[in-house]
Structures are given as structure tokens and as C-alpha cells.
Design a protein around this motif. Structure first.
Motif, mmCIF file in Angstrom:
data_model
loop_
_atom_site.group_PDB
_atom_site.id
_atom_site.type_symbol
_atom_site.label_atom_id
_atom_site.label_comp_id
_atom_site.label_asym_id
_atom_site.label_seq_id
_atom_site.Cartn_x
_atom_site.Cartn_y
_atom_site.Cartn_z
ATOM 1 N N ALA A 199 14.974 34.017 27.029
ATOM 2 C CA ALA A 199 14.011 35.109 27.183
ATOM 3 C C ALA A 199 13.118 34.772 28.365
ATOM 4 C CB ALA A 199 13.187 35.282 25.917
ATOM 5 N N LEU A 200 13.008 35.699 29.297
ATOM 6 C CA LEU A 200 12.232 35.518 30.527
ATOM 7 C C LEU A 200 11.075 36.504 30.490
ATOM 8 C CD1 LEU A 200 11.774 34.517 33.428
ATOM 9 C CD2 LEU A 200 13.623 36.036 34.160
ATOM 10 N N LEU A 201 9.845 36.001 30.324
ATOM 11 C CA LEU A 201 8.696 36.850 29.992
ATOM 12 C C LEU A 201 7.554 36.655 30.980
ATOM 13 C CD1 LEU A 201 8.718 35.984 26.164
ATOM 14 C CD2 LEU A 201 9.970 37.835 27.307
ATOM 15 N N HIS A 202 7.293 37.671 31.791
ATOM 16 C CA HIS A 202 6.205 37.620 32.770
ATOM 17 C C HIS A 202 5.064 38.540 32.355
ATOM 18 C CE1 HIS A 202 7.729 35.097 36.014
ATOM 19 N NE2 HIS A 202 8.918 35.666 35.898
ATOM 20 N N CYS A 203 3.861 37.973 32.255
ATOM 21 C CA CYS A 203 2.620 38.749 32.105
ATOM 22 C C CYS A 203 2.674 39.722 30.930
ATOM 23 C CB CYS A 203 2.319 39.515 33.396
ATOM 24 S SG CYS A 203 2.174 38.460 34.861
ATOM 25 N N GLY A 204 3.150 39.248 29.794
ATOM 26 C CA GLY A 204 3.409 40.139 28.682
ATOM 27 C C GLY A 204 2.247 40.392 27.744
ATOM 28 N N VAL A 205 2.503 41.318 26.810
ATOM 29 C CA VAL A 205 1.597 41.606 25.709
ATOM 30 C C VAL A 205 2.400 41.402 24.431
ATOM 31 C CG1 VAL A 205 2.120 44.079 25.929
ATOM 32 C CG2 VAL A 205 0.136 43.351 24.610
ATOM 33 N N PHE A 206 1.862 40.629 23.488
ATOM 34 C CA PHE A 206 2.638 40.238 22.320
ATOM 35 C C PHE A 206 1.893 40.391 20.995
ATOM 36 C CE2 PHE A 206 3.748 37.541 25.991
ATOM 37 C CZ PHE A 206 5.067 37.926 26.185
ATOM 38 N N ASP A 207 0.594 40.622 21.032
ATOM 39 C CA ASP A 207 -0.207 40.576 19.814
ATOM 40 C C ASP A 207 -1.224 41.713 19.817
ATOM 41 O OD1 ASP A 207 -1.865 39.946 17.670
ATOM 42 O OD2 ASP A 207 -1.752 37.792 18.024
ATOM 43 N N ALA A 208 -1.025 42.682 18.919
ATOM 44 C CA ALA A 208 -1.930 43.837 18.856
ATOM 45 C C ALA A 208 -3.341 43.434 18.462
ATOM 46 C CB ALA A 208 -1.389 44.867 17.868
ATOM 47 N N PHE A 242 3.535 49.230 12.215
ATOM 48 C CA PHE A 242 3.082 48.837 13.544
ATOM 49 C C PHE A 242 2.643 47.372 13.580
ATOM 50 C CE2 PHE A 242 0.234 48.953 17.329
ATOM 51 C CZ PHE A 242 1.178 49.406 18.240
ATOM 52 N N GLU A 243 2.440 46.776 12.410
ATOM 53 C CA GLU A 243 2.063 45.364 12.383
ATOM 54 C C GLU A 243 3.167 44.484 12.970
ATOM 55 O OE1 GLU A 243 4.203 46.277 8.562
ATOM 56 O OE2 GLU A 243 2.583 47.223 9.716
ATOM 57 N N THR A 244 4.410 44.979 12.976
ATOM 58 C CA THR A 244 5.513 44.183 13.530
ATOM 59 C C THR A 244 5.469 44.123 15.049
ATOM 60 O OG1 THR A 244 6.997 46.113 13.499
ATOM 61 C CG2 THR A 244 7.028 44.660 11.573
ATOM 62 N N PHE A 245 4.569 44.895 15.662
ATOM 63 C CA PHE A 245 4.356 44.789 17.114
ATOM 64 C C PHE A 245 4.000 43.362 17.501
ATOM 65 C CE2 PHE A 245 1.655 44.678 20.827
ATOM 66 C CZ PHE A 245 2.200 45.599 21.716
ATOM 67 N N SER A 246 3.240 42.682 16.658
ATOM 68 C CA SER A 246 2.763 41.325 16.952
ATOM 69 C C SER A 246 3.889 40.328 16.691
ATOM 70 C CB SER A 246 1.528 41.008 16.105
ATOM 71 O OG SER A 246 0.482 41.918 16.404
ATOM 72 N N VAL A 247 4.770 40.209 17.668
ATOM 73 C CA VAL A 247 6.026 39.457 17.519
ATOM 74 C C VAL A 247 5.778 38.009 17.116
ATOM 75 C CG1 VAL A 247 8.176 38.817 18.660
ATOM 76 C CG2 VAL A 247 7.020 40.935 19.298
ATOM 77 N N GLY A 248 4.728 37.404 17.651
ATOM 78 C CA GLY A 248 4.478 35.995 17.393
ATOM 79 C C GLY A 248 4.287 35.641 15.941
ATOM 80 N N ASN A 249 3.932 36.636 15.124
ATOM 81 C CA ASN A 249 3.733 36.393 13.693
ATOM 82 C C ASN A 249 5.044 36.311 12.920
ATOM 83 O OD1 ASN A 249 0.980 36.521 14.186
ATOM 84 N ND2 ASN A 249 0.809 38.669 13.575
ATOM 85 N N TYR A 250 6.158 36.593 13.596
ATOM 86 C CA TYR A 250 7.445 36.664 12.906
ATOM 87 C C TYR A 250 8.500 35.759 13.546
ATOM 88 C CZ TYR A 250 5.260 40.890 11.030
ATOM 89 O OH TYR A 250 4.398 41.774 10.419
ATOM 90 N N ILE A 260 7.922 31.560 30.339
ATOM 91 C CA ILE A 260 6.787 32.471 30.187
ATOM 92 C C ILE A 260 5.723 32.142 31.222
ATOM 93 C CG2 ILE A 260 5.688 31.003 28.419
ATOM 94 C CD1 ILE A 260 4.816 33.649 27.034
ATOM 95 N N SER A 261 5.135 33.187 31.796
ATOM 96 C CA SER A 261 4.126 32.974 32.833
ATOM 97 C C SER A 261 3.123 34.114 32.861
ATOM 98 C CB SER A 261 4.800 32.864 34.213
ATOM 99 O OG SER A 261 3.838 32.625 35.227
ATOM 100 N N ALA A 262 1.918 33.800 33.352
ATOM 101 C CA ALA A 262 0.867 34.800 33.571
ATOM 102 C C ALA A 262 -0.151 34.212 34.538
ATOM 103 C CB ALA A 262 0.193 35.198 32.261
ATOM 104 N N GLY A 263 -0.866 35.078 35.226
ATOM 105 C CA GLY A 263 -1.876 34.639 36.172
ATOM 106 C C GLY A 263 -3.184 34.283 35.501
ATOM 107 N N LYS A 274 -1.099 32.387 24.070
ATOM 108 C CA LYS A 274 -0.954 32.330 22.606
ATOM 109 C C LYS A 274 0.517 32.378 22.205
ATOM 110 C CE LYS A 274 -2.213 34.528 18.236
ATOM 111 N NZ LYS A 274 -2.997 35.593 17.558
ATOM 112 N N PHE A 275 1.281 33.243 22.849
ATOM 113 C CA PHE A 275 2.692 33.355 22.501
ATOM 114 C C PHE A 275 3.428 32.048 22.815
ATOM 115 C CE2 PHE A 275 7.023 35.336 22.888
ATOM 116 C CZ PHE A 275 7.084 35.808 21.589
#
Length: 331
Positions: A199-208, A242-250, A260-263, A274-275
């Protein structure tokens, strides 16, 4: 004149109420205008970096029943068939964006020796959660089913994305590797875990839970618009599932190797940090690229698309290096 002014005030007040309480559409249109301009600027700046050894197959339909279900494939002139296939889904806050926005960047990545697939999907509010992930799953199934005909490696996929696309990529990676989560989301895994290499993840959103729609200023307005549009309700916390949006909890230890990267100046940066921590807690192999808080120049959201800057060049180089480690594992 007085009646005219009163009427004007009433219209403005009605418009404000409409934006705040009835529909997110006026704000969505504003976000799209803003993002479209930024995407064009970023894409135009990449033209000088484009390789001359990449060909493209465009507008392949991965679901005949869905008018938005289109994808492009970019490949270098010399493609090692053992290399993993990178399947990238674009960002745009779930409410904007199209695959053409990131075409130049993905061609540059393909020029490093990889087949890269660029997937489109239906954006919100037209489509709500988890429609893009369901579409992404259908795209992967199409690629897997037609790998031989398309000339790609169907035994080794990397799910990739930027910003909102990172969420979709991470969610589908978790669906593939965590059957209980797949059942909760209601999406069937399109491939086996063995076929997914990373999985290649740039500047993502993972937790509502980390999103604050009540924050003031531009940030609060943006988050409120996006989360309302994507969840389908203004009171998004009441939306079943919609709680399943927060992938890190599962997550489970079966989640694939991740880059994974972010500025350091990205408002969503803490989401990636956090992810990263949640993945490592599960024992997942993680390669991260983060920057100290005082990094100068500050690196904002989607910094990796700026290949005129040292950080963007480093992100691309580190991404390719990581992909090459997966390449060796698939041989």
C-alpha cells in the motif's frame, strides 16, 4: 430601495442557511473550483519532467454499468513482467478531482519501470461512502481478470493513492486482508491477500475522529463540507456504518507492507503519523517519510507532486526504492 435591501438581506440569509443546514453543494462547487486550479498548476509544472518512454491506454471501462468507471494504464517501453502493478486512485477531498489531474505524475512514476494504473471514481455528494472503495474494488477485479490481455502483472498489485485516494487505497487493502472488516463495510475482496504486495499512501486521511467540522476558519468549513458530502448527512456521526471510515481501528497484522508520507505543514499530516503508528502496532512492515516540524521550506498537502523541490524529488526516489524492494519479493 428599503424593500430592495430587505429582499437582498433575506436572499443572502437564505443562501447562508442553505449552505449551513440544507445542502453542501454550494460549498462543494467552491472547493472544486479551488482544487481544479491547484491541480492544473501542479500538473502543468510536471510537464518538463515527463519521460519519453511511456505509452498510455486511456479510458478503459472497468464496469460497464457505471459511466464513471474509467481507468488509464501507463507503461514504460521496457517493462519487466515480474514488477508489481501500481493501481493509483486520485485525491480531491472526496468531492473533487479526476484521473487527468495526476496523469503527468503517474507517467513519471511509470517511467521508472512500472505499469501504473490511474483509476477514476464517482465523487461526493453524488456518491457517498463507501462508493469509491466499491468502485476501486471493481477496478482491481477488472485488472486481475484481464491482466494477461492488458499486459500487466496480475499476481502483484500495489494499492496507491494521494489524499482522499489514500483512504480508499488503505480501506481496500484492509478489506482484502481483514475479512471481518470487509463484512462490516459490505465490500467483497476483489483479490486474495497473496496478490496484494503493498500500500502506497501519500498525504492521506484515515480517521474521522481527527476531523473537526466545528473548527473555525477555512479548515472547519472545508471539513464540514467534505464529511457532510461523503457521509451523506450533515450530522455524520449518526450515519450507520460510517464508523468504518476510520480504517486504523480495524487493522490486522495481515495488512500489506506500506509506504506512507506527509509534509510537516500538511493539516492532514497527523493523520498519516497516527496511521503509521497503528500499522506498526500490528507488526506491519512500514516505510515512512516524515519531516521535522521545523523543516524549511514548510511542506504542505500533496507536497510530493512538486518535483521542482528537493522534498518532492526525495519522495519520488524513496517511493521507487520501496517499490523495487517489493519487486524483488515478487520474483
Amino acid at each position: 430601495m428599503k424593500k430592495f435591501l430587505l429582499a437582498l438581506v433575506a436572499i443572502v440569509a437564505l443562501a447562508a442557511v442553505t449552505v449551513l443546514y440544507i445542502t453542501p453543494w454550494p460549498s462543494v462547487w467552491a472547493i472544486r473550483m479551488l482544487f481544479d486550479h491547484g491541480a492544473k498548476t501542479a500538473s502543468d509544472a510536471l510537464v518538463k519532467h515527463l519521460p519519453d518512454n511511456v505509452t498510455a491506454q486511456r479510458a478503459l471501462r472497468y464496469d460497464t454499468a457505471d459511466r464513471d468507471a474509467l481507468l488509464d494504464i501507463y507503461r514504460p517501453a521496457q517493462l519487466d513482467p515480474a514488477r508489481p502493478t501500481i493501481v493509483w486512485i486520485h485525491g480531491g477531498g472526496f468531492v473533487s478531482g479526476r484521473r487527468g489531474d495526476i496523469e503527468n505524475y503517474l507517467k513519471i512514476l511509470a517511467g521508472k519501470g512500472f505499469a501504473v494504473v490511474n483509476v477514476d471514481y464517482t465523487i461526493a455528494p453524488t456518491a457517498t461512502y463507501p462508493t469509491p472503495t466499491r468502485q476501486f474494488a471493481k477496478a482491481i477485479a477488472y485488472l486481475d481478470r484481464n491482466a494477461g490481455k492488458l499486459g500487466i502483472n496480475g499476481d502483484a498489485f500495489v494499492f496507491a493513492g494521494d489524499s482522499a485516494g489514500s483512504h480508499v487505497a488503505a480501506q481496500l487493502a484492509n478489506i482484502v486482508t481483514a475479512p471481518d472488516y470487509a463484512r462490516k463495510v459490505g465490500i467483497t475482496a476483489p483479490i486474495t491477500p497473496a496478490e496484494m504486495k503493498g500500500a502506497l499512501l501519500h498525504c492521506g486521511v484515515f480517521d474521522a475522529a481527527m476531523l473537526d467540522p466545528d473548527a473555525g476558519g477555512f479548515g472547519g468549513w472545508f471539513i464540514r463540507t467534505v464529511i457532510w458530502s461523503y457521509s451523506g448527512k450533515r450530522e455524520w456521526r449518526d450515519v450507520p456504518g460510517f464508523e468504518t471510515f476510520s480504517v486504523g481501528n480495524y487493522l490486522t497484522p495481515a495488512f500489506p507492507a506500506t509506504f506512507i508520507s506527509a509534509g510537516n505543514a500538511d493539516p492532514l499530516g497527523p493523520q498519516s503519523v497516527k496511521f503509521d503508528r497503528q500499522l506498526r502496532a500490528q507488526g506491519v512492515t512500514v516505510t515512512s517519510l516524515f519531516y521535522p516540524p521545523d523543516h524549511d521550506p514548510p511542506l504542505g498537502h500533496e507536497y510530493q507532486f512538486n518535483l521542482d523541490g528537493e522534498a518532492g524529488q526525495k519522495a519520488l526516489a524513496e517511493t521507487v526504492k520501496w517499490l523495487e524492494t517489493l519487486d524483488r519479493k515478487t520474483m
